[in-house]
Design a protein around this motif. Sequence first.
Motif, PDB file in Angstrom:
ATOM      1  N   ASP A 174       0.833  -1.209   0.000  1.00  0.00           N
ATOM      2  CA  ASP A 174       0.000   0.000   0.000  1.00  0.00           C
ATOM      3  C   ASP A 174       0.871   1.264   0.000  1.00  0.00           C
ATOM      4  OD1 ASP A 174      -2.201  -1.669   2.267  1.00  0.00           O
ATOM      5  OD2 ASP A 174      -2.544  -1.312   0.131  1.00  0.00           O
ATOM      6  N   THR A 175       2.159   1.096   0.130  1.00  0.00           N
ATOM      7  CA  THR A 175       3.079   2.236   0.110  1.00  0.00           C
ATOM      8  C   THR A 175       2.986   2.963  -1.222  1.00  0.00           C
ATOM      9  OG1 THR A 175       4.615   1.233   1.675  1.00  0.00           O
ATOM     10  CG2 THR A 175       5.496   2.926   0.199  1.00  0.00           C
ATOM     11  N   ALA A 176       2.702   4.263  -1.155  1.00  0.00           N
ATOM     12  CA  ALA A 176       2.517   5.063  -2.362  1.00  0.00           C
ATOM     13  C   ALA A 176       2.255   6.510  -1.969  1.00  0.00           C
ATOM     14  CB  ALA A 176       1.343   4.542  -3.186  1.00  0.00           C
ATOM     15  N   VAL A 177       2.268   7.369  -2.967  1.00  0.00           N
ATOM     16  CA  VAL A 177       1.729   8.718  -2.791  1.00  0.00           C
ATOM     17  C   VAL A 177       0.248   8.644  -3.111  1.00  0.00           C
ATOM     18  CG1 VAL A 177       1.784  11.114  -3.540  1.00  0.00           C
ATOM     19  CG2 VAL A 177       3.913   9.794  -3.402  1.00  0.00           C
ATOM     20  N   TYR A 178      -0.564   9.129  -2.186  1.00  0.00           N
ATOM     21  CA  TYR A 178      -2.013   9.080  -2.345  1.00  0.00           C
ATOM     22  C   TYR A 178      -2.523  10.456  -2.757  1.00  0.00           C
ATOM     23  CZ  TYR A 178      -2.309   4.402  -0.436  1.00  0.00           C
ATOM     24  OH  TYR A 178      -2.194   3.041  -0.254  1.00  0.00           O
ATOM     25  N   TYR A 179      -3.338  10.460  -3.798  1.00  0.00           N
ATOM     26  CA  TYR A 179      -3.871  11.699  -4.354  1.00  0.00           C
ATOM     27  C   TYR A 179      -5.393  11.738  -4.216  1.00  0.00           C
ATOM     28  CZ  TYR A 179       0.661  12.047  -6.683  1.00  0.00           C
ATOM     29  OH  TYR A 179       2.007  12.131  -6.960  1.00  0.00           O
ATOM     30  N   CYS A 180      -5.865  12.884  -3.835  1.00  0.00           N
ATOM     31  CA  CYS A 180      -7.296  13.154  -3.801  1.00  0.00           C
ATOM     32  C   CYS A 180      -7.680  13.811  -5.129  1.00  0.00           C
ATOM     33  CB  CYS A 180      -7.573  14.083  -2.625  1.00  0.00           C
ATOM     34  SG  CYS A 180      -9.256  14.691  -2.501  1.00  0.00           S
ATOM     35  N   ALA A 181      -8.877  13.522  -5.625  1.00  0.00           N
ATOM     36  CA  ALA A 181      -9.315  14.082  -6.891  1.00  0.00           C
ATOM     37  C   ALA A 181     -10.805  14.378  -6.846  1.00  0.00           C
ATOM     38  CB  ALA A 181      -9.013  13.107  -8.030  1.00  0.00           C
ATOM     39  N   ALA A 182     -11.205  15.372  -7.645  1.00  0.00           N
ATOM     40  CA  ALA A 182     -12.607  15.794  -7.680  1.00  0.00           C
ATOM     41  C   ALA A 182     -13.138  15.732  -9.105  1.00  0.00           C
ATOM     42  CB  ALA A 182     -12.745  17.215  -7.133  1.00  0.00           C
ATOM     43  N   GLU A 183     -14.367  15.262  -9.213  1.00  0.00           N
ATOM     44  CA  GLU A 183     -15.060  15.152 -10.500  1.00  0.00           C
ATOM     45  C   GLU A 183     -16.359  15.931 -10.403  1.00  0.00           C
ATOM     46  OE1 GLU A 183     -16.677  11.304 -11.075  1.00  0.00           O
ATOM     47  OE2 GLU A 183     -17.394  11.672 -13.124  1.00  0.00           O
ATOM     48  N   TYR A 184     -16.527  16.924 -11.271  1.00  0.00           N
ATOM     49  CA  TYR A 184     -17.774  17.687 -11.250  1.00  0.00           C
ATOM     50  C   TYR A 184     -18.910  16.767 -11.673  1.00  0.00           C
ATOM     51  CZ  TYR A 184     -21.209  21.357 -11.844  1.00  0.00           C
ATOM     52  OH  TYR A 184     -22.326  22.144 -11.730  1.00  0.00           O
ATOM     53  N   ALA A 185     -19.861  16.570 -10.763  1.00  0.00           N
ATOM     54  CA  ALA A 185     -20.883  15.561 -10.996  1.00  0.00           C
ATOM     55  C   ALA A 185     -22.281  16.130 -11.148  1.00  0.00           C
ATOM     56  CB  ALA A 185     -20.874  14.562  -9.846  1.00  0.00           C
ATOM     57  N   TYR A 186     -22.471  17.387 -10.748  1.00  0.00           N
ATOM     58  CA  TYR A 186     -23.785  18.027 -10.751  1.00  0.00           C
ATOM     59  C   TYR A 186     -24.808  17.107 -10.081  1.00  0.00           C
ATOM     60  CZ  TYR A 186     -27.557  21.056 -12.255  1.00  0.00           C
ATOM     61  OH  TYR A 186     -28.636  21.904 -12.248  1.00  0.00           O
ATOM     62  N   ASN A 187     -25.747  16.519 -10.810  1.00  0.00           N
ATOM     63  CA  ASN A 187     -26.765  15.675 -10.181  1.00  0.00           C
ATOM     64  C   ASN A 187     -26.500  14.184 -10.342  1.00  0.00           C
ATOM     65  OD1 ASN A 187     -28.404  17.654  -9.063  1.00  0.00           O
ATOM     66  ND2 ASN A 187     -29.451  18.005 -11.008  1.00  0.00           N
TER      67      ASN A 187
END
Length: 127
Positions: A90-103
């Motif tokens: 599980d060793t890694a750089v972890y990235y958060c990401a956002a997806e515009y989803a509207y509804n």
Amino acid sequence: QVQLVESGGGLVQAGGSLRLSCAASGRTFRRYAMGWFRQAPGKEREFVAAIGWSGGSTYYGDSVKGRFTIFRDNAKNTVYLQMNSLKPEDTAVYYCAAEYAYNNDVPGTREADFGSWGQGTQVTVST
């Protein structure tokens, strides 16, 4: 777009737990599906988990199912990744990401689905 800042990474022994947080700027957080990806040295970025805007839909990569949990607090503009039973792989750089989803409450699971990314936080699991 939203700005994302991850925190909570660190060094942990195998079998231990960590909770990652990702704080998002802006007042439209609840319109975004959120995801976590990770990248280990020498490997491609890998999907870890994603959650719909309401929190009602969640998806996980096969390697983390049953060990990791993604959840969000829309009042705090924050998404979390609870990681249990950690393994050295599980060793890694972890990235958060956002997806515009509207509804649309079904999140994507591909990198190309997500338009905003954090800077990443290192997670190291020792044997």
